[in-house]
Design an enzyme around this catalytic site. Sequence first.
Site, PDB file in Angstrom:
ATOM      1  NE  ARG A 165      -4.090  -1.830   0.254  1.00 57.39           N
ATOM      2  CZ  ARG A 165      -4.129  -3.107  -0.141  1.00 57.39           C
ATOM      3  NH1 ARG A 165      -3.087  -3.649  -0.748  1.00 57.39           N
ATOM      4  NH2 ARG A 165      -5.209  -3.827   0.041  1.00 57.39           N
ATOM      5  CB  SER A 237      -8.857  -1.277   3.915  1.00 55.02           C
ATOM      6  OG  SER A 237      -9.136  -2.593   3.503  1.00 55.02           O
ATOM      7  CD  GLU A 333      -5.966   1.072   1.710  1.00 60.34           C
ATOM      8  OE1 GLU A 333      -6.905   1.614   1.095  1.00 60.34           O
ATOM      9  OE2 GLU A 333      -5.777  -0.161   1.729  1.00 60.34           O
TER      10      GLU A 333
HETATM   11  P1  FAD Z   1      -8.508   8.347  -5.973  1.00 56.72           P
HETATM   12  O1  FAD Z   1      -9.227   7.895  -4.758  1.00 56.72           O
HETATM   13  O2  FAD Z   1      -9.132   9.412  -6.798  1.00 56.72           O
HETATM   14  O3  FAD Z   1      -7.047   8.809  -5.567  1.00 56.72           O
HETATM   15  C1  FAD Z   1      -6.256   8.000  -4.720  1.00 56.72           C
HETATM   16  C2  FAD Z   1      -4.858   8.628  -4.600  1.00 56.72           C
HETATM   17  O4  FAD Z   1      -4.215   8.613  -5.864  1.00 56.72           O
HETATM   18  C3  FAD Z   1      -4.881  10.097  -4.191  1.00 56.72           C
HETATM   19  O5  FAD Z   1      -3.745  10.347  -3.390  1.00 56.72           O
HETATM   20  C4  FAD Z   1      -4.777  10.857  -5.508  1.00 56.72           C
HETATM   21  O6  FAD Z   1      -4.209  12.137  -5.344  1.00 56.72           O
HETATM   22  C5  FAD Z   1      -3.882   9.938  -6.302  1.00 56.72           C
HETATM   23  N1  FAD Z   1      -4.128   9.951  -7.752  1.00 56.72           N
HETATM   24  C6  FAD Z   1      -5.240   9.500  -8.389  1.00 56.72           C
HETATM   25  N2  FAD Z   1      -5.084   9.581  -9.725  1.00 56.72           N
HETATM   26  C7  FAD Z   1      -3.843  10.092  -9.933  1.00 56.72           C
HETATM   27  C8  FAD Z   1      -3.094  10.433 -11.103  1.00 56.72           C
HETATM   28  N3  FAD Z   1      -3.570  10.245 -12.346  1.00 56.72           N
HETATM   29  N4  FAD Z   1      -1.872  10.952 -10.933  1.00 56.72           N
HETATM   30  C9  FAD Z   1      -1.360  11.155  -9.709  1.00 56.72           C
HETATM   31  N5  FAD Z   1      -2.014  10.873  -8.575  1.00 56.72           N
HETATM   32  C10 FAD Z   1      -3.245  10.335  -8.684  1.00 56.72           C
HETATM   33  N6  FAD Z   1      -7.572  -0.855  -2.710  1.00 56.72           N
HETATM   34  C11 FAD Z   1      -6.747  -1.923  -2.756  1.00 56.72           C
HETATM   35  O7  FAD Z   1      -5.524  -1.775  -2.868  1.00 56.72           O
HETATM   36  N7  FAD Z   1      -7.232  -3.191  -2.646  1.00 56.72           N
HETATM   37  C12 FAD Z   1      -8.547  -3.457  -2.526  1.00 56.72           C
HETATM   38  O8  FAD Z   1      -8.940  -4.612  -2.435  1.00 56.72           O
HETATM   39  C13 FAD Z   1      -9.449  -2.348  -2.489  1.00 56.72           C
HETATM   40  N8  FAD Z   1     -10.769  -2.544  -2.321  1.00 56.72           N
HETATM   41  C14 FAD Z   1     -11.626  -1.482  -2.277  1.00 56.72           C
HETATM   42  C15 FAD Z   1     -12.983  -1.730  -2.118  1.00 56.72           C
HETATM   43  C16 FAD Z   1     -13.892  -0.674  -2.075  1.00 56.72           C
HETATM   44  C17 FAD Z   1     -15.361  -0.955  -1.916  1.00 56.72           C
HETATM   45  C18 FAD Z   1     -13.416   0.652  -2.201  1.00 56.72           C
HETATM   46  C19 FAD Z   1     -14.392   1.796  -2.190  1.00 56.72           C
HETATM   47  C20 FAD Z   1     -12.063   0.914  -2.334  1.00 56.72           C
HETATM   48  C21 FAD Z   1     -11.144  -0.163  -2.369  1.00 56.72           C
HETATM   49  N9  FAD Z   1      -9.754   0.040  -2.513  1.00 56.72           N
HETATM   50  C22 FAD Z   1      -8.913  -1.039  -2.585  1.00 56.72           C
HETATM   51  C23 FAD Z   1      -9.198   1.416  -2.537  1.00 56.72           C
HETATM   52  C24 FAD Z   1      -9.218   2.089  -3.933  1.00 56.72           C
HETATM   53  O9  FAD Z   1     -10.125   1.460  -4.796  1.00 56.72           O
HETATM   54  C25 FAD Z   1      -7.842   2.103  -4.584  1.00 56.72           C
HETATM   55  O10 FAD Z   1      -6.929   2.786  -3.774  1.00 56.72           O
HETATM   56  C26 FAD Z   1      -7.859   2.743  -5.976  1.00 56.72           C
HETATM   57  O11 FAD Z   1      -6.645   2.549  -6.641  1.00 56.72           O
HETATM   58  C27 FAD Z   1      -8.150   4.265  -5.913  1.00 56.72           C
HETATM   59  O12 FAD Z   1      -8.395   4.684  -7.232  1.00 56.72           O
HETATM   60  P2  FAD Z   1      -9.133   6.030  -7.568  1.00 56.72           P
HETATM   61  O13 FAD Z   1      -9.072   6.188  -9.051  1.00 56.72           O
HETATM   62  O14 FAD Z   1     -10.478   6.024  -6.972  1.00 56.72           O
HETATM   63  O15 FAD Z   1      -8.175   7.075  -6.886  1.00 56.72           O
HETATM   64  N1  EPU Z   2     -11.179  -9.920  10.154  1.00 56.81           N
HETATM   65  C1  EPU Z   2     -11.907  -9.916  11.306  1.00 56.81           C
HETATM   66  N2  EPU Z   2     -12.940  -9.038  11.411  1.00 56.81           N
HETATM   67  C2  EPU Z   2     -13.273  -8.188  10.430  1.00 56.81           C
HETATM   68  C3  EPU Z   2     -12.515  -8.182   9.243  1.00 56.81           C
HETATM   69  C4  EPU Z   2     -11.451  -9.062   9.119  1.00 56.81           C
HETATM   70  O1  EPU Z   2     -11.643 -10.689  12.230  1.00 56.81           O
HETATM   71  O2  EPU Z   2     -14.239  -7.453  10.602  1.00 56.81           O
HETATM   72  C5  EPU Z   2     -10.088 -10.893  10.004  1.00 56.81           C
HETATM   73  C6  EPU Z   2     -10.475 -11.992   9.001  1.00 56.81           C
HETATM   74  O3  EPU Z   2     -11.196 -13.024   9.629  1.00 56.81           O
HETATM   75  C7  EPU Z   2      -9.129 -12.471   8.523  1.00 56.81           C
HETATM   76  C8  EPU Z   2      -8.273 -11.191   8.545  1.00 56.81           C
HETATM   77  O4  EPU Z   2      -8.945 -10.279   9.426  1.00 56.81           O
HETATM   78  O5  EPU Z   2      -8.566 -13.371   9.434  1.00 56.81           O
HETATM   79  C9  EPU Z   2      -8.075 -10.566   7.164  1.00 56.81           C
HETATM   80  O6  EPU Z   2      -9.354 -10.235   6.601  1.00 56.81           O
HETATM   81  P1  EPU Z   2      -9.615 -10.149   5.019  1.00 56.81           P
HETATM   82  O7  EPU Z   2      -9.051 -11.353   4.340  1.00 56.81           O
HETATM   83  O8  EPU Z   2     -11.051  -9.840   4.836  1.00 56.81           O
HETATM   84  O9  EPU Z   2      -8.744  -8.966   4.505  1.00 56.81           O
HETATM   85  P2  EPU Z   2      -8.282  -7.592   5.178  1.00 56.81           P
HETATM   86  O10 EPU Z   2      -6.909  -7.775   5.723  1.00 56.81           O
HETATM   87  O11 EPU Z   2      -9.321  -7.078   6.077  1.00 56.81           O
HETATM   88  C10 EPU Z   2      -7.080  -6.832   2.988  1.00 56.81           C
HETATM   89  C11 EPU Z   2      -6.979  -5.574   2.194  1.00 56.81           C
HETATM   90  C12 EPU Z   2      -8.179  -5.436   1.279  1.00 56.81           C
HETATM   91  C13 EPU Z   2      -8.195  -6.627   0.324  1.00 56.81           C
HETATM   92  C14 EPU Z   2      -8.300  -7.906   1.154  1.00 56.81           C
HETATM   93  C15 EPU Z   2      -8.228  -9.150   0.304  1.00 56.81           C
HETATM   94  C16 EPU Z   2      -5.669  -3.987   3.462  1.00 56.81           C
HETATM   95  C17 EPU Z   2      -5.667  -2.762   4.275  1.00 56.81           C
HETATM   96  N3  EPU Z   2      -6.866  -4.433   3.063  1.00 56.81           N
HETATM   97  O12 EPU Z   2      -8.197  -6.697   3.848  1.00 56.81           O
HETATM   98  O13 EPU Z   2      -8.032  -4.245   0.516  1.00 56.81           O
HETATM   99  O14 EPU Z   2      -9.282  -6.548  -0.570  1.00 56.81           O
HETATM  100  O15 EPU Z   2      -7.195  -7.957   2.103  1.00 56.81           O
HETATM  101  O16 EPU Z   2      -6.935  -9.343  -0.128  1.00 56.81           O
HETATM  102  O17 EPU Z   2      -4.618  -4.535   3.176  1.00 56.81           O
HETATM  103  C18 EPU Z   2      -8.497  -1.915   0.473  1.00 56.81           C
HETATM  104  O18 EPU Z   2      -7.277  -1.750   0.435  1.00 56.81           O
HETATM  105  O19 EPU Z   2      -9.317  -0.970   0.431  1.00 56.81           O
HETATM  106  C19 EPU Z   2      -9.014  -3.277   0.566  1.00 56.81           C
HETATM  107  C20 EPU Z   2     -10.315  -3.563   0.635  1.00 56.81           C
END
Ligand code: FAD
Ligand code: EPU
Length: 337
Positions: A165, A237, A333
């Site tokens: 991240r 997250s 994050e």
């Molecule tokens: P923004 O939110 O618009 O921007 C994010 C950052 O990037 C900001 O600092 C912004 O200034 C910068 N930025 C954006 N575009 C540019 C550009 N063109 N040039 C320079 N800087 C830029 N993230 C994960 O890693 N794993 C996950 O599993 C995950 N699951 C998600 C689930 C949900 C439901 C949601 C809502 C979010 C999740 N995210 C996850 C977080 C998010 O989707 C990612 O961080 C994604 O890459 C953000 O993209 P965005 O286009 O919305 O960026």
């Molecule tokens: N857990 C709990 N309670 C909760 C949530 C999670 O006990 O309410 C425990 C789960 O049981 C498991 C562990 O925490 O043992 C990890 O949970 P999970 O696999 O759901 O993933 P996470 O660590 O909560 C991360 C990323 C997610 C990504 C998933 C799948 C970060 C900060 N988050 O979540 O990314 O989708 O793994 O790989 O690393 C995001 O970055 O926005 C995001 C959603």
Amino acid sequence: MAVLRKNYSLKEHNTFGIEANAKYFFEFDTLEEIHDFLSKNDIVSIQYLITGGGSNLLFTEDFNGLIIHPNILGIKILEEDDESVLVQVGANEVWDDFVAWTVSKGLAGIENLSLIPGVVGATPIQNIGAYGVEVKEVIESVEAICVETNKEVTFSNANCEFDYRNSVFKNEYKNQFIITQVNFRFLKNKAFKVHYGTIAKELENYTEVNLKNIREVIIKIRESKLPDPKQLGNAGSFFKNPIVNKTQADVLQEKHPNMPIYELNEMQSKLAAGWLIEQCGWKGKRIGDAGVHKDQALVIVNYGAAKGSDILHLANDIRKSVLYKFGVKLELEVNAI
Ligand code: FAD
Ligand code: EPU
């Protein structure tokens, strides 16, 4: 076409659905347009922010400056040989549409990153990751424009300093480069990664392990856990999973035998922030319109009218209680603006 708007609502530009206005909002479609804009405006002297889909942003107040939003589109195969395919993608292509495109072309590498919201240009910023894969594994290079010098720069994968991240764009070069395109290299003999969580088990319901089925399984798992921002505002997250040293991990494991701890290397382990938050009693709690999701304690949600400051307030209370109970500091994050 490039457009500069004034006093522009950001509600549709952040998946938290927070009401906030930007003083100026500049969108552009081409490199020429942004070069032209930067040559005529000294934006380094004002407050500015580059945005993509707004799925990792929390606006805590109105933004009294300039938002720069690249609208660059396009998916182009630059090179192909027996071993790999190099693809260039515009910053504003929707990430999940690009994942679907790779799956349809039989290119393996990002299927585990299906359904992550946002656009391609933001993916290098925090090196998006999920289900055992990080985007750094397929990024060949990142094309950007330096806001200060108006020069085009290409960052090699190594120069992006990717980490969990994290990247150089969140540190030394924070907000200094507008990412315009990302180049991805897909290896043709790439093995699938299905070891994480319940992926392998879910795949038993299919006759074949292929890209399409892996994508389907990932989408199913994600939809069962994570709230859809279209129905409930959130940014995924809210905190990173904390990384602690081995000694601290051992002490915590002894005190809390059920705590999930993942060994990263000989020196460090990763904790599950969702578990820590749930143990502090926050899961499903709601304060006004800000709350902790009922199925995933790592996700803070907006039930409708929460302000960015309400979300941040709740996040700070969560941090305090996790620090008090476990002695572990949670780091955001989400990008709080
Ligand atoms: P923004 O939110 O618009 O921007 C994010 C950052 O990037 C900001 O600092 C912004 O200034 C910068 N930025 C954006 N575009 C540019 C550009 N063109 N040039 C320079 N800087 C830029 N993230 C994960 O890693 N794993 C996950 O599993 C995950 N699951 C998600 C689930 C949900 C439901 C949601 C809502 C979010 C999740 N995210 C996850 C977080 C998010 O989707 C990612 O961080 C994604 O890459 C953000 O993209 P965005 O286009 O919305 O960026
Ligand atoms: N857990 C709990 N309670 C909760 C949530 C999670 O006990 O309410 C425990 C789960 O049981 C498991 C562990 O925490 O043992 C990890 O949970 P999970 O696999 O759901 O993933 P996470 O660590 O909560 C991360 C990323 C997610 C990504 C998933 C799948 C970060 C900060 N988050 O979540 O990314 O989708 O793994 O790989 O690393 C995001 O970055 O926005 C995001 C959603």
